[in-house]
Design a protein around this motif. Structure first.
Motif, mmCIF file in Angstrom:
data_model
loop_
_atom_site.group_PDB
_atom_site.id
_atom_site.type_symbol
_atom_site.label_atom_id
_atom_site.label_comp_id
_atom_site.label_asym_id
_atom_site.label_seq_id
_atom_site.Cartn_x
_atom_site.Cartn_y
_atom_site.Cartn_z
ATOM 1 N N VAL A 187 0.879 -1.225 -0.124
ATOM 2 C CA VAL A 187 -0.100 0.055 -0.031
ATOM 3 C C VAL A 187 0.880 1.262 -0.163
ATOM 4 N N ARG A 188 0.502 2.301 -0.504
ATOM 5 C CA ARG A 188 1.214 3.781 -0.651
ATOM 6 C C ARG A 188 0.465 4.393 0.285
ATOM 7 N N LEU A 189 1.235 4.871 1.123
ATOM 8 C CA LEU A 189 0.821 5.692 2.440
ATOM 9 C C LEU A 189 1.045 7.293 1.869
ATOM 10 N N VAL A 190 -0.132 8.162 1.954
ATOM 11 C CA VAL A 190 -0.042 9.137 1.605
ATOM 12 C C VAL A 190 -0.611 10.341 2.437
ATOM 13 N N GLY A 191 -0.319 11.633 2.710
ATOM 14 C CA GLY A 191 -0.925 12.374 3.237
ATOM 15 C C GLY A 191 -2.187 13.205 2.584
ATOM 16 N N PRO A 192 -2.894 13.979 3.449
ATOM 17 C CA PRO A 192 -4.069 14.457 2.627
ATOM 18 C C PRO A 192 -3.684 15.135 1.531
ATOM 19 N N ASP A 193 -2.687 15.490 0.899
ATOM 20 C CA ASP A 193 -2.057 16.460 -0.058
ATOM 21 C C ASP A 193 -1.737 15.305 -1.243
ATOM 22 N N GLY A 194 -1.611 14.194 -0.898
ATOM 23 C CA GLY A 194 -1.298 13.238 -2.003
ATOM 24 C C GLY A 194 -0.022 12.953 -1.995
ATOM 25 N N LYS A 195 0.603 13.410 -1.170
ATOM 26 C CA LYS A 195 2.358 13.199 -1.282
ATOM 27 C C LYS A 195 2.677 12.108 -0.290
ATOM 28 N N PRO A 196 3.507 11.169 -0.773
ATOM 29 C CA PRO A 196 3.800 10.151 0.305
ATOM 30 C C PRO A 196 4.553 10.490 1.456
ATOM 31 N N VAL A 197 4.102 9.804 2.566
ATOM 32 C CA VAL A 197 4.830 9.882 3.865
ATOM 33 C C VAL A 197 6.178 9.714 3.697
ATOM 34 N N ARG A 198 7.013 10.124 4.866
ATOM 35 C CA ARG A 198 8.508 10.146 4.740
ATOM 36 C C ARG A 198 8.860 8.689 4.759
ATOM 37 N N PRO A 199 10.096 8.484 4.115
ATOM 38 C CA PRO A 199 10.543 7.267 4.167
ATOM 39 C C PRO A 199 10.960 6.666 5.710
ATOM 40 N N GLY A 200 10.764 5.588 5.967
ATOM 41 C CA GLY A 200 11.089 5.120 7.459
ATOM 42 C C GLY A 200 9.979 5.163 8.275
ATOM 43 N N LEU A 201 8.991 5.986 8.257
ATOM 44 C CA LEU A 201 7.841 5.965 8.866
ATOM 45 C C LEU A 201 6.813 4.762 8.645
ATOM 46 N N ASN A 202 6.408 4.196 9.230
ATOM 47 C CA ASN A 202 5.189 3.145 9.055
ATOM 48 C C ASN A 202 4.148 3.188 10.372
ATOM 49 N N PRO A 203 3.295 3.998 10.102
ATOM 50 C CA PRO A 203 2.116 3.974 11.237
ATOM 51 C C PRO A 203 1.060 3.031 11.010
ATOM 52 N N THR A 204 1.354 1.914 10.145
ATOM 53 C CA THR A 204 0.066 0.953 10.004
ATOM 54 C C THR A 204 0.013 -0.308 10.707
ATOM 55 N N ASN A 205 -1.016 -0.752 11.036
ATOM 56 C CA ASN A 205 -1.207 -1.927 12.001
ATOM 57 C C ASN A 205 -1.678 -3.072 11.082
ATOM 58 N N PRO A 206 -1.125 -4.168 10.454
ATOM 59 C CA PRO A 206 -1.735 -4.922 9.835
ATOM 60 C C PRO A 206 -2.221 -6.207 10.557
ATOM 61 N N GLU A 207 -3.379 -6.721 10.376
ATOM 62 C CA GLU A 207 -3.945 -7.778 11.322
ATOM 63 C C GLU A 207 -4.891 -8.709 10.511
ATOM 64 N N ILE A 208 -5.013 -9.923 10.983
ATOM 65 C CA ILE A 208 -5.983 -11.009 10.445
ATOM 66 C C ILE A 208 -7.228 -10.687 11.142
ATOM 67 N N ILE A 209 -8.338 -10.779 10.289
ATOM 68 C CA ILE A 209 -9.580 -10.545 11.093
ATOM 69 C C ILE A 209 -10.112 -11.902 11.345
ATOM 70 N N LEU A 210 -10.132 -12.176 12.608
ATOM 71 C CA LEU A 210 -10.956 -13.455 13.073
ATOM 72 C C LEU A 210 -12.383 -13.620 12.900
ATOM 73 N N THR A 211 -12.820 -12.587 13.697
ATOM 74 C CA THR A 211 -14.496 -12.563 13.670
ATOM 75 C C THR A 211 -14.868 -11.005 12.885
ATOM 76 N N PRO A 212 -16.129 -11.062 12.374
ATOM 77 C CA PRO A 212 -16.284 -9.639 11.695
ATOM 78 C C PRO A 212 -16.643 -8.829 12.722
ATOM 79 N N GLY A 213 -16.696 -7.378 12.273
ATOM 80 C CA GLY A 213 -17.017 -6.346 13.265
ATOM 81 C C GLY A 213 -16.287 -5.025 12.878
ATOM 82 N N ALA A 214 -16.281 -4.026 13.785
ATOM 83 C CA ALA A 214 -15.771 -2.791 13.575
ATOM 84 C C ALA A 214 -14.412 -3.118 14.114
ATOM 85 N N SER A 215 -13.308 -2.142 13.499
ATOM 86 C CA SER A 215 -11.969 -2.208 14.063
ATOM 87 C C SER A 215 -11.726 -1.043 14.999
#
Length: 156
Positions: A39-67
């Motif tokens: 995935v390409r992470l971009v700010g509200p201006d459409g520019k990519p986030v700075r290299p080295g930053l990774n604010p994401t949290n990948p997870e496996i969904i075991l049961t449905p529902g909100a995150s």
């Protein structure tokens, strides 16, 4: 609920449904090549986030529902929250701050994805829900496009 099997070292996994009726029976589980997604992470201006930053949290969904990334939830009004497992707990060698970083184009690639499993990538502390859900096929390399992070200053 599905059961997940992973051999992180050889990058192979399986997802199967096992019912109580199968108790005591032998089962054959076929491991398949894991997939990857980026995935390409971009700010509200459409520019990519700075290299080295990774604010994401990948997870496996075991049961449905909100995150937990869903916002505006009040304790007495909140929807049922899904049960998940952090992918970092399954492959610590490939999911850490040194190995899973954003590149110069703002792209981050998630390896070791079990074929058929439901995944969610979230960014917490945002004013709107900032997430994407997906699955991968065996050996698939999936491009999830851009994920806009409205408030980069709050992304941890």
């Amino acid at each position: 609920a599905p059961d997940f099997f992973l051999d992180a070292k050889s990058q192979r996994g399986a997802m199967v449904e096992i019912s109580g009726n199968q108790a005591g029976q032998d089962m054959e589980i076929r491991f398949q090549p894991c997939g990857t997604a980026s995935v390409r992470l971009v700010g509200p201006d459409g520019k990519p986030v700075r290299p080295g930053l990774n604010p994401t949290n990948p997870e496996i969904i075991l049961t449905p529902g909100a995150s937990f990334a869903s916002v505006g939830m009040k304790q007495d009004e909140s929807p049922l929250i899904s049960d998940t497992i952090h992918v970092a707990n399954l492959d610590k060698a490939r999911y850490n701050r040194k190995t899973l970083q954003v590149d110069a184009e703002g792209r981050v690639t998630y390896p070791t994805l079990i074929p058929g499993a439901a995944y969610r990538i979230t960014v917490y502390n945002q004013p709107v829900k900032t997430e994407v859900e997906f699955t991968v096929k065996p050996g698939e390399v999936k491009d999830l496009g851009d994920l806009v992070i409205p408030k980069l200053e709050y992304a941890r």
